[in-house]
Design an enzyme around this catalytic site. Structure first.
Site, PDB file in Angstrom:
ATOM      1  N   HIS A  15       9.168   0.494 -36.247  1.00 17.80           N
ATOM      2  CA  HIS A  15       8.171   1.413 -36.810  1.00 17.80           C
ATOM      3  C   HIS A  15       7.992   2.624 -35.886  1.00 17.80           C
ATOM      4  O   HIS A  15       8.081   3.777 -36.325  1.00 17.80           O
ATOM      5  CB  HIS A  15       6.838   0.672 -37.000  1.00 17.80           C
ATOM      6  CG  HIS A  15       5.749   1.499 -37.579  1.00 17.80           C
ATOM      7  ND1 HIS A  15       5.388   1.420 -38.901  1.00 17.80           N
ATOM      8  CD2 HIS A  15       4.940   2.431 -37.028  1.00 17.80           C
ATOM      9  CE1 HIS A  15       4.401   2.287 -39.127  1.00 17.80           C
ATOM     10  NE2 HIS A  15       4.111   2.896 -38.000  1.00 17.80           N
ATOM     11  N   GLU A  16       7.785   2.364 -34.596  1.00 21.80           N
ATOM     12  CA  GLU A  16       7.594   3.457 -33.643  1.00 21.80           C
ATOM     13  C   GLU A  16       8.872   4.275 -33.460  1.00 21.80           C
ATOM     14  O   GLU A  16       8.818   5.504 -33.341  1.00 21.80           O
ATOM     15  CB  GLU A  16       7.087   2.926 -32.298  1.00 21.80           C
ATOM     16  CG  GLU A  16       5.724   2.244 -32.363  1.00 21.80           C
ATOM     17  CD  GLU A  16       4.632   3.073 -33.008  1.00 21.80           C
ATOM     18  OE1 GLU A  16       4.632   4.313 -32.891  1.00 21.80           O
ATOM     19  OE2 GLU A  16       3.748   2.473 -33.659  1.00 21.80           O
TER      20      GLU A  16
ATOM     21  N   ASP B  98      -1.353   5.717 -40.358  1.00 17.75           N
ATOM     22  CA  ASP B  98      -0.401   6.803 -40.638  1.00 17.75           C
ATOM     23  C   ASP B  98      -0.625   7.351 -42.043  1.00 17.75           C
ATOM     24  O   ASP B  98      -0.639   8.567 -42.257  1.00 17.75           O
ATOM     25  CB  ASP B  98       1.042   6.302 -40.527  1.00 17.75           C
ATOM     26  CG  ASP B  98       1.402   5.784 -39.147  1.00 17.75           C
ATOM     27  OD1 ASP B  98       0.803   6.272 -38.162  1.00 17.75           O
ATOM     28  OD2 ASP B  98       2.276   4.903 -39.049  1.00 17.75           O
TER      29      ASP B  98
ATOM     30  N   HIS C   9       9.060   6.801 -36.227  1.00 12.21           N
ATOM     31  CA  HIS C   9       8.268   8.015 -35.940  1.00 12.21           C
ATOM     32  C   HIS C   9       9.049   8.944 -35.013  1.00 12.21           C
ATOM     33  O   HIS C   9       9.157  10.144 -35.252  1.00 12.21           O
ATOM     34  CB  HIS C   9       6.952   7.655 -35.243  1.00 12.21           C
ATOM     35  CG  HIS C   9       5.925   6.996 -36.105  1.00 12.21           C
ATOM     36  ND1 HIS C   9       5.505   7.513 -37.304  1.00 12.21           N
ATOM     37  CD2 HIS C   9       5.199   5.868 -35.906  1.00 12.21           C
ATOM     38  CE1 HIS C   9       4.572   6.734 -37.824  1.00 12.21           C
ATOM     39  NE2 HIS C   9       4.376   5.714 -36.994  1.00 12.21           N
TER      40      HIS C   9
END
Length: 191
Positions: free
Chosen positions: A100-101, A176, A104
């Site tokens: 997930h990170e 988010d 980004h």
């Protein structure tokens, strides 16, 4: 009478940091100009908190003076909250958070007009299970449409990575989605 108290610029942040660090013993390697560059959007209270946190971290580590690592970690504590190492996260969830990170960060790297990624972490802080910090290279007073579109893409990059890699999504993108929605609503109704 209106008194305008804008968010301090880089020079102002450095001066504020000097005021708060005056009574704190700092090592020779402490460069408050670097910390000022890393703290866009911080106001006086945030900067005071940063110096206090750095002093507390140094004391806990048995150091006689504040050093750059404590100042750097204090920024993360002010931005995202204290580390929550007591929170036990399974290896499966760590993997999801990491992708997930990374989503980004990858979108931030590839999107034009996106702020550079400064730090990525899967160590829980505050309410976040992980975080990706982007910092502007200079103080900004205006935001362009293309920069806002890039920001929205970066916000959605975490969930997109989950979907691509795991063929499923989680609740991890809740904040988010909230931020992206607020930005889109502001683009339509305010900007």
């Amino acid at each position: 009478r209106h008194i305008v108290a804008p968010v301090p610029d880089i020079k102002g942040r450095e001066e504020i940091l000097k005021v708060h660090a005056k009574n704190i013993k700092c090592s020779k390697d402490c460069d408050l100009s670097i910390i000022a560059k890393r703290t866009p959007g911080f106001v006086g209270a945030d900067l005071a908190n940063l110096i206090n946190e750095a002093a507390l971290l140094s004391a806990r580590r048995g150091k006689e003076s504040v050093e750059m690592p404590e100042l750097e970690e204090a920024i993360d504590r002010v931005l995202a909250g204290p580390e929550r190492r007591s929170r036990k996260i399974s290896d499966k969830e760590k993997k999801i958070i990491a992708y997930h990170e990374a989503g980004h960060a990858l979108v931030a790297k590839l999107m034009p007009n996106s702020e550079p990624v400064h730090k990525i972490s899967i160590i829980p802080r505050g309410v976040a299970l992980g975080y990706t910090i982007q910092l502007p290279t200079e103080d900004k007073y205006l935001v362009t449409k293309s920069e806002m579109i890039s920001k929205i893409a970066v916000l959605l990059g975490g969930r997109s990575a989950e979907k691509l890699v795991f063929k499923d999504i989680t609740t991890g993108a809740e904040n988010d989605l909230r931020e992206a929605t607020a930005l889109v609503q502001n683009m339509i109704s305010l900007y």
